[in-house]
Design a protein around this motif. Structure first.
Motif, PDB file in Angstrom:
ATOM      1  N   LEU A 184      -6.983   1.205  -1.751  1.00  9.14           N
ATOM      2  CA  LEU A 184      -6.111   0.254  -2.437  1.00  9.14           C
ATOM      3  C   LEU A 184      -5.013  -0.296  -1.523  1.00  9.14           C
ATOM      4  O   LEU A 184      -4.554  -1.421  -1.693  1.00  9.14           O
ATOM      5  CB  LEU A 184      -5.464   0.925  -3.653  1.00  9.14           C
ATOM      6  N   GLY A 185      -4.562   0.553  -0.586  1.00  5.73           N
ATOM      7  CA  GLY A 185      -3.456   0.174   0.271  1.00  5.73           C
ATOM      8  C   GLY A 185      -2.103   0.544  -0.296  1.00  5.73           C
ATOM      9  O   GLY A 185      -1.064   0.178   0.264  1.00  5.73           O
ATOM     10  N   TYR A 186      -2.090   1.294  -1.398  1.00  2.45           N
ATOM     11  CA  TYR A 186      -0.833   1.731  -2.002  1.00  2.45           C
ATOM     12  C   TYR A 186      -1.098   2.952  -2.883  1.00  2.45           C
ATOM     13  O   TYR A 186      -2.259   3.289  -3.171  1.00  2.45           O
ATOM     14  CB  TYR A 186      -0.188   0.620  -2.835  1.00  2.45           C
ATOM     15  N   ALA A 187      -0.015   3.611  -3.316  1.00  3.77           N
ATOM     16  CA  ALA A 187      -0.126   4.771  -4.208  1.00  3.77           C
ATOM     17  C   ALA A 187       0.778   4.572  -5.413  1.00  3.77           C
ATOM     18  O   ALA A 187       1.866   3.995  -5.298  1.00  3.77           O
ATOM     19  CB  ALA A 187       0.267   6.058  -3.476  1.00  3.77           C
ATOM     20  N   LEU A 188       0.322   5.036  -6.553  1.00  3.75           N
ATOM     21  CA  LEU A 188       1.125   5.053  -7.768  1.00  3.75           C
ATOM     22  C   LEU A 188       1.466   6.489  -8.117  1.00  3.75           C
ATOM     23  O   LEU A 188       0.585   7.352  -8.116  1.00  3.75           O
ATOM     24  CB  LEU A 188       0.359   4.407  -8.929  1.00  3.75           C
ATOM     25  N   GLY A 189       2.724   6.748  -8.386  1.00  3.01           N
ATOM     26  CA  GLY A 189       3.157   8.091  -8.754  1.00  3.01           C
ATOM     27  C   GLY A 189       3.671   8.113 -10.179  1.00  3.01           C
ATOM     28  O   GLY A 189       4.458   7.243 -10.583  1.00  3.01           O
ATOM     29  N   ARG A 190       3.233   9.084 -10.937  1.00  2.00           N
ATOM     30  CA  ARG A 190       3.678   9.243 -12.321  1.00  2.00           C
ATOM     31  C   ARG A 190       4.393  10.585 -12.443  1.00  2.00           C
ATOM     32  O   ARG A 190       3.755  11.622 -12.530  1.00  2.00           O
ATOM     33  CB  ARG A 190       2.490   9.136 -13.279  1.00  2.00           C
ATOM     34  N   GLN A 191       5.695  10.534 -12.401  1.00  2.00           N
ATOM     35  CA  GLN A 191       6.552  11.724 -12.450  1.00  2.00           C
ATOM     36  C   GLN A 191       6.200  12.710 -11.333  1.00  2.00           C
ATOM     37  O   GLN A 191       6.275  13.917 -11.528  1.00  2.00           O
ATOM     38  CB  GLN A 191       6.465  12.415 -13.809  1.00  2.00           C
ATOM     39  N   GLU A 192       5.827  12.210 -10.195  1.00  2.00           N
ATOM     40  CA  GLU A 192       5.518  13.082  -9.056  1.00  2.00           C
ATOM     41  C   GLU A 192       6.782  13.534  -8.335  1.00  2.00           C
ATOM     42  O   GLU A 192       6.933  14.704  -7.993  1.00  2.00           O
ATOM     43  CB  GLU A 192       4.614  12.365  -8.062  1.00  2.00           C
ATOM     44  N   CYS A 193       7.664  12.572  -8.063  1.00  2.00           N
ATOM     45  CA  CYS A 193       8.882  12.904  -7.323  1.00  2.00           C
ATOM     46  C   CYS A 193       9.853  13.703  -8.179  1.00  2.00           C
ATOM     47  O   CYS A 193      10.474  14.652  -7.713  1.00  2.00           O
ATOM     48  CB  CYS A 193       9.567  11.638  -6.824  1.00  2.00           C
ATOM     49  N   MET A 194       9.989  13.282  -9.436  1.00  2.00           N
ATOM     50  CA  MET A 194      10.901  13.971 -10.355  1.00  2.00           C
ATOM     51  C   MET A 194      10.535  13.577 -11.782  1.00  2.00           C
ATOM     52  O   MET A 194       9.904  12.541 -12.013  1.00  2.00           O
ATOM     53  CB  MET A 194      12.357  13.610 -10.054  1.00  2.00           C
ATOM     54  N   ALA A 195      10.937  14.429 -12.719  1.00  2.00           N
ATOM     55  CA  ALA A 195      10.639  14.177 -14.121  1.00  2.00           C
ATOM     56  C   ALA A 195      11.288  12.874 -14.576  1.00  2.00           C
ATOM     57  O   ALA A 195      12.442  12.587 -14.251  1.00  2.00           O
ATOM     58  CB  ALA A 195      11.134  15.341 -14.974  1.00  2.00           C
ATOM     59  N   GLY A 196      10.513  12.079 -15.312  1.00  2.00           N
ATOM     60  CA  GLY A 196      11.052  10.876 -15.919  1.00  2.00           C
ATOM     61  C   GLY A 196      11.019   9.632 -15.055  1.00  2.00           C
ATOM     62  O   GLY A 196      11.494   8.575 -15.475  1.00  2.00           O
ATOM     63  N   TRP A 197      10.432   9.727 -13.842  1.00  2.00           N
ATOM     64  CA  TRP A 197      10.415   8.585 -12.930  1.00  2.00           C
ATOM     65  C   TRP A 197       9.007   8.303 -12.436  1.00  2.00           C
ATOM     66  O   TRP A 197       8.295   9.221 -12.029  1.00  2.00           O
ATOM     67  CB  TRP A 197      11.331   8.840 -11.731  1.00  2.00           C
ATOM     68  N   ASN A 198       8.611   7.035 -12.481  1.00  2.00           N
ATOM     69  CA  ASN A 198       7.342   6.585 -11.916  1.00  2.00           C
ATOM     70  C   ASN A 198       7.611   5.780 -10.649  1.00  2.00           C
ATOM     71  O   ASN A 198       8.735   5.309 -10.420  1.00  2.00           O
ATOM     72  CB  ASN A 198       6.555   5.746 -12.923  1.00  2.00           C
ATOM     73  N   SER A 199       6.584   5.621  -9.830  1.00  2.00           N
ATOM     74  CA  SER A 199       6.839   5.029  -8.514  1.00  2.00           C
ATOM     75  C   SER A 199       5.635   4.272  -7.960  1.00  2.00           C
ATOM     76  O   SER A 199       4.500   4.439  -8.413  1.00  2.00           O
ATOM     77  CB  SER A 199       7.240   6.130  -7.522  1.00  2.00           C
ATOM     78  N   ILE A 200       5.937   3.445  -6.971  1.00  2.00           N
ATOM     79  CA  ILE A 200       4.927   2.715  -6.191  1.00  2.00           C
ATOM     80  C   ILE A 200       5.303   2.908  -4.722  1.00  2.00           C
ATOM     81  O   ILE A 200       6.472   2.803  -4.359  1.00  2.00           O
ATOM     82  CB  ILE A 200       4.919   1.212  -6.511  1.00  2.00           C
ATOM     83  N   ALA A 201       4.307   3.177  -3.886  1.00  2.00           N
ATOM     84  CA  ALA A 201       4.567   3.332  -2.450  1.00  2.00           C
ATOM     85  C   ALA A 201       3.490   2.619  -1.652  1.00  2.00           C
ATOM     86  O   ALA A 201       2.331   2.549  -2.068  1.00  2.00           O
ATOM     87  CB  ALA A 201       4.607   4.810  -2.057  1.00  2.00           C
ATOM     88  N   ALA A 202       3.876   2.080  -0.508  1.00  2.00           N
ATOM     89  CA  ALA A 202       2.931   1.403   0.383  1.00  2.00           C
ATOM     90  C   ALA A 202       3.235   1.806   1.821  1.00  2.00           C
ATOM     91  O   ALA A 202       4.396   2.084   2.166  1.00  2.00           O
ATOM     92  CB  ALA A 202       3.015  -0.111   0.220  1.00  2.00           C
ATOM     93  N   PRO A 203       2.208   1.860   2.681  1.00  2.00           N
ATOM     94  CA  PRO A 203       2.393   2.361   4.040  1.00  2.00           C
ATOM     95  C   PRO A 203       3.049   1.362   4.976  1.00  2.00           C
ATOM     96  O   PRO A 203       2.821   0.150   4.890  1.00  2.00           O
ATOM     97  CB  PRO A 203       0.958   2.661   4.494  1.00  2.00           C
ATOM     98  N   VAL A 204       3.850   1.889   5.877  1.00  2.00           N
ATOM     99  CA  VAL A 204       4.408   1.107   6.983  1.00  2.00           C
ATOM    100  C   VAL A 204       3.674   1.575   8.233  1.00  2.00           C
ATOM    101  O   VAL A 204       3.737   2.752   8.605  1.00  2.00           O
ATOM    102  CB  VAL A 204       5.920   1.335   7.127  1.00  2.00           C
ATOM    103  N   ILE A 205       2.942   0.668   8.851  1.00  2.00           N
ATOM    104  CA  ILE A 205       2.030   1.022   9.951  1.00  2.00           C
ATOM    105  C   ILE A 205       2.407   0.211  11.186  1.00  2.00           C
ATOM    106  O   ILE A 205       2.642  -1.003  11.100  1.00  2.00           O
ATOM    107  CB  ILE A 205       0.568   0.770   9.551  1.00  2.00           C
ATOM    108  N   TRP A 206       2.450   0.875  12.310  1.00  2.00           N
ATOM    109  CA  TRP A 206       2.744   0.215  13.577  1.00  2.00           C
ATOM    110  C   TRP A 206       1.692   0.608  14.604  1.00  2.00           C
ATOM    111  O   TRP A 206       1.393   1.792  14.763  1.00  2.00           O
ATOM    112  CB  TRP A 206       4.133   0.609  14.072  1.00  2.00           C
ATOM    113  N   ASP A 207       1.120  -0.387  15.278  1.00  2.00           N
ATOM    114  CA  ASP A 207       0.138  -0.117  16.330  1.00  2.00           C
ATOM    115  C   ASP A 207      -1.006   0.760  15.811  1.00  2.00           C
ATOM    116  O   ASP A 207      -1.446   1.704  16.480  1.00  2.00           O
ATOM    117  CB  ASP A 207       0.817   0.550  17.530  1.00  2.00           C
ATOM    118  N   ASP A 208      -1.464   0.474  14.582  1.00  2.00           N
ATOM    119  CA  ASP A 208      -2.570   1.203  13.943  1.00  2.00           C
ATOM    120  C   ASP A 208      -2.264   2.665  13.672  1.00  2.00           C
ATOM    121  O   ASP A 208      -3.177   3.467  13.429  1.00  2.00           O
ATOM    122  CB  ASP A 208      -3.855   1.099  14.793  1.00  2.00           C
ATOM    123  N   THR A 209      -1.000   3.042  13.715  1.00  2.00           N
ATOM    124  CA  THR A 209      -0.596   4.421  13.447  1.00  2.00           C
ATOM    125  C   THR A 209       0.430   4.434  12.325  1.00  2.00           C
ATOM    126  O   THR A 209       1.333   3.596  12.291  1.00  2.00           O
ATOM    127  CB  THR A 209       0.012   5.072  14.709  1.00  2.00           C
TER     128      THR A 209
END
Length: 247
Positions: A184-209
């Motif tokens: 997908l190129g991203y992740a969805l979090g459902r109360q993963e970091c802390m109770a009561g909070w949902n999230s979206i994360a996407a990678p920051v990539i430099w030089d294929d790393t």
């Protein structure tokens, strides 16, 4: 001690060089290095030289070398724009930890007028604490782009105490989620970091790393499901940060 290796740069270094950089005598440095070789933090190589001993450390050093985002006004503006585009979501920029195992560390944030202490967070804790890649959308996003052996080791490791109720507990399920992140190129979090909070994360990539990840958090009652426009905004922010990091 690990900071001395970061300053000295990649590769193996003599005990005397490490001691001088760390501000320690040779005897104390030798004892620390000896203990570190048992837990594979350090590796002793030919002619009494030492180097950081894990792939994660090497990748962390690469990320550090490519770090054009710390204290970068333009990068911070990208975070502020993401906060606005997601209706004042809390936005954090994580970097792959330079050393000390598979971890991530927050280096910048855009939180507006939000009182983090009321949310159970503090600026000091967010910016100073290295967090495991075992949990959280940002952790899984970074982990998804690391070597397979690191993924498997992290997946079977302990679940951090600070994990939320939505943490993926089953190692096999976690590994499947990493493949989904790459697809997908991203992740969805459902109360993963802390109770009561949902999230979206996407990678920051430099030089294929993988360098790190950008994370957007909102209360689950405000964002029970991630709207496509929020996902797109997070992906765009990650793409821009990747460009800035490689510039």
């Amino acid at each position: 001690m690990q900071k001395a290796f970061v300053t000295l740069g990649p590769g193996a270094h003599r005990l005397s060089e490490i001691a001088a950089e760390a501000g320690l005598d040779d005897s104390t440095t030798g004892r620390i290095l000896t203990v570190g070789t048992y837990n594979k933090t350090f590796v002793r190589v030919d002619r009494g030289k030492y180097q950081l001993g894990s792939t994660v450390a090497e990748l962390g050093l690469h990320a550090l070398a490519a770090d054009n985002l710390s204290d970068n006004d333009e990068a911070h503006q990208v975070l502020e724009q993401l906060r606005t585009a997601t209706g004042n979501g809390l936005v954090f920029l994580y970097m792959l930890a330079q050393f000390g195992g598979a971890g991530r560390q927050c280096i910048d944030m855009a939180v507006g007028d939000s009182d983090l202490e009321e949310l159970g967070m503090t600026h000091r804790a967010i910016l100073r604490v290295t967090r495991s890649l075992r949990t959280g959308a940002s952790g899984r996003t970074i982990l998804a782009y690391l070597p397979e052996e690191i993924q498997k080791k992290t997946a079977t490791g302990p679940i951090p105490d600070e994990a939320g109720p939505g943490v993926i507990k089953d190692p096999d399920e976690l590994l499947v989620s990493l493949a989904e992140v790459r697809d997908l190129g991203y992740a969805l979090g459902r109360q993963e970091c802390m109770a009561g909070w949902n999230s979206i994360a996407a990678p920051v990539i430099w030089d294929d790393t993988i360098w790190g990840a950008v994370l957007m958090l909102k209360p689950m009652d405000v964002m029970p499901e991630a709207p496509q426009e929020y996902i797109t905004a997070t992906l765009n922010a990650a793409a821009r940060l990747s460009q800035l990091g490689g510039s």
